[in-house]
Design an enzyme around this catalytic site. Sequence first.
Site, short mmCIF file in Angstrom:
data_model
loop_
_atom_site.label_atom_id
_atom_site.label_comp_id
_atom_site.label_asym_id
_atom_site.label_seq_id
_atom_site.Cartn_x
_atom_site.Cartn_y
_atom_site.Cartn_z
N TYR A 51 89.49 79.38 21.16
CA TYR A 51 88.19 79.79 20.64
C TYR A 51 87.11 79.13 21.50
O TYR A 51 87.30 78.02 22.01
CB TYR A 51 88.04 79.36 19.17
CG TYR A 51 88.89 80.15 18.20
CD1 TYR A 51 90.27 79.99 18.18
CD2 TYR A 51 88.31 81.04 17.31
CE1 TYR A 51 91.06 80.71 17.28
CE2 TYR A 51 89.09 81.77 16.40
CZ TYR A 51 90.46 81.60 16.40
OH TYR A 51 91.23 82.31 15.51
N GLU A 52 85.97 79.80 21.62
CA GLU A 52 84.97 79.36 22.60
C GLU A 52 84.34 78.02 22.26
O GLU A 52 83.67 77.42 23.08
CB GLU A 52 83.89 80.43 22.80
CG GLU A 52 83.03 80.66 21.58
CD GLU A 52 82.20 81.94 21.70
OE1 GLU A 52 82.44 82.74 22.60
OE2 GLU A 52 81.31 82.12 20.86
#
Lengths: 258, 276
Positions: A51-52
């Site tokens: 996930y970013e």
Amino acid sequence: MVKPATPTEMMTIAAARALKSSDVCFVGIGAPSAACNLARLTHAPGITLIYESGTIDTRPDVLPLSIGDGELCDTALTTVSVPEMFRYWLQGGRITVGFLGGAQIDRFANLNTTVVGAYDQPKVRLPGGGGAPEIAIHCGEIFITMAMGSRAFVDKLPFITSLGHGTGPGSREKLGVKTRGPTRVITDLCVMEPDPETRELTVTSLHPGATREAVEAGCGWTLRFAEGLSETAPPTDEELAVLRDLHERTRRAHAGEA
Amino acid sequence: MASFLSLRDAIANEVRDGDVVAMEGFTHLIPFAAGHEIIRQGRRDLTLIRMTPDIIYDQLIGMGCARKLVFSWGGNPGVGSLHRMRDAVENHWPHRLDIEEHSHAAMANAYEAGAANLPFAVFRGYKGVTLPEVNPNIRSVTCPFTGEVLAAVPAVRPDVAIIHALKADARGNVLIEGITGVQKEAVLASRRSVVTVEERVEDFGPRSANAVILPHWTVGSIAVVPRGAYPSYAHGYYKRANSFYQAWDAIARDRETFLAWMDENVMKADAGREVA
């Protein structure tokens, strides 16, 4: 007897099936997150989810509401800073699949999540691109998941937030982009893939119970159907049970967080 | 050098009308208490920088503190719109809000360039998209070695960075763990800084050799504000209040409901859950 799948469940399950255990996947929030975690909990236990927010190889027990919930960090192999995430891991070419959603899509799988109407005088101001503009060019390939509707699948985008196949064959190459771009669009009614020659999205598989007419009605351009059009395999009892269990765990967990 | 102050004094000392302010925290450790204090002190004409404006900037914008917003994703994560931000952009309420919009990669690179004392950031991005047509700060630079054309954006150099962290020790060193976002870069890129922390300890004790620490001589004012990141979260202290993020949608949708909520929960709240 298991309750039959809703169109949204079918979309999530079809999206999950597209992922492999060997994939390193950059996960967007919402439908992509559900699909990626369903894949991890069923046929792709080895998948690396990123996930970013910087969480690498995360294994959340419940679906996060945001891309940075504590659950993601607590269950990650490691957590890196956001600049490192975008520089070393995304731009560095370490991600095999990027999973995106959007508000609007066109026939070449370009996406708009920025604005409807004029940029300076918007009719609807949407959240914007976030990680998507660079996810779309740096991941090995892109899967997109979106529910169909003629306001979402549009003939012409008012704004291109992230690049799909541009204006057709050669667009990505002209820009110096070497990755494959969108290879699959998974909707609540069907699966589309870009035509090998024209790069235009073409329906390759209809979900059980979905008709050509319904698919056409949910699309703002004249949609093509592949010659070997197939029917998506119906959800298995296991897929449905795991997905529903995941959503139920998530609902209970979030209700308790105030 | 770090000095421990009350939250009220820390904000009063470091944040002025017209400042360029970066309040960071990527979902985790969002400095809500500090943002509320800025609202209470009535700061105006701020240029607000933040990758993900989140509820805190929705509140600052709706209360009229901001002249300009620099951002890369302006939504309520997993819920929908930021209604106050939308109302400002679409209808100029409570007044006009200028925007400078980027992608996450651009903002992350721009913070890093600021921390590195460079004038601009270079990266491979913004290909085949519309944003460069509406943001004149998105330009390009040609690699002198390969000839490749790359994206360039100006470094982020705020007047003041505001972050929330887990702990400060007695000397004012600051510890951040968990999702660390761009907070270190934001503080190092800024002229001044305010750090709120969950607790002050004598010494950090055993920790990873690679723990993210801002040395006391890089930090301006520190205020001890337990739960200062609520409704976001602090790793090891409390969880993200996901149900509040969902409830915010209805609160912020309507101007009157929003103003009433802010009046009750922010304007009338005690400024000093403070102490140093």
